[in-house]
Design an enzyme around this catalytic site. Structure first.
Site, short mmCIF file in Angstrom:
data_model
loop_
_atom_site.label_atom_id
_atom_site.label_comp_id
_atom_site.label_asym_id
_atom_site.label_seq_id
_atom_site.Cartn_x
_atom_site.Cartn_y
_atom_site.Cartn_z
CB ILE A 13 -6.92 -0.12 47.63
CG1 ILE A 13 -6.20 -0.39 48.13
CG2 ILE A 13 -8.50 0.04 47.16
CD1 ILE A 13 -5.92 -0.64 49.37
CB ALA A 19 -8.80 10.41 48.30
CB ILE A 21 -8.17 3.96 49.03
CG1 ILE A 21 -9.55 5.29 48.88
CG2 ILE A 21 -8.26 3.47 50.07
CD1 ILE A 21 -8.84 6.22 49.87
CG ASP A 127 -20.14 7.93 48.40
OD1 ASP A 127 -21.46 7.31 47.82
OD2 ASP A 127 -18.98 7.46 48.09
#
Length: 213
Positions: A13, A19, A21, A127
């Site tokens: 994604i 990271a 996702i 964020d």
């Protein structure tokens, strides 16, 4: 830590600095797999410790946010050794997409409420852009707590408001005035300590204008 049931990775994604996702399938359910990536420039032992603690902290804060009254994805499984979290996949529309199509400006009031409740619980999202809120049915979820941390310092809380205001002014400038009013109204109504945070927000904004002059 071995997962009790293996996960089937379906598609990427997003790939960020911190990271990956992924959409995945786990126990017959579509889920989100978040995997923190090793940083080659860090000492491997230090990097492993950092990813371990950030993974644990994110999972804990997702739960604490719920206790504060903010909808977040359910956490199904945490593997801090491999820096992975398996969590609920929220199906819906990102707030960014809704605002770009000129819809649901009213949801900024809910964003303000969510941030106020997080801050009341001593949580800084880190964020809170319009990409990190998803409308699913009638519920607005806050997602991506990867940069979150615990603090009650007004300057830290003000940083959340600064991020969302900058996102509105940069990416939704045609809506920003009304959106900011709704945001701040929702925030003030949800957090008793909002006045001190707003004072710090004005300091942040003033220093930003000064640096840009």
């Amino acid at each position: 830590m071995d997962r009790p049931i293996e996960i089937k990775e379906l598609r990427m994604i997003a790939r960020g600095a911190e990271a990956d996702i992924l959409e995945a399938e786990w126990m017959g359910v579509r889920v989100i797999l978040k995997r923190r990536l090793p940083k080659e420039y860090l000492n491997p032992a230090l990097d492993a410790r950092v990813r371990y603690h950030r993974t644990v902290r994110e999972a804990e804060i997702l739960h604490e946010a719920k206790l504060s009254g903010v909808p977040t994805p359910l956490v199904y499984f945490v593997d801090p050794v491999n820096a992975e979290i398996i969590m609920e996949m929220i199906q819906g529309f990102r707030l960014k997409e809704l605002l770009e199509s000129g819809r649901r400006v009213d949801l900024l009031g809910v964003v303000g409420q969510h941030l106020g409740r997080l801050h009341s619980g001593g949580i800084v999202h880190g964020d809170p852009t319009t990409s990190n809120f998803i409308l699913s049915g009638k519920v607005l979820y806050a997602i991506d707590f990867g940069l979150s941390f615990r603090s009650r310092a007004p300057q830290d809380l003000a940083s959340d408001l600064h991020v969302i205001k900058e996102a509105l002014e940069s990416y939704h400038s045609d809506l920003s005035e009304e959106a900011v009013q709704l945001l701040m109204s929702g925030y003030s109504g949800a957090f008793d300590g909002s006045s001190e945070v707003i004072r710090w927000l004005r300091r942040l904004e003033s220093s930003g204008r000064y640096r840009g002059a």
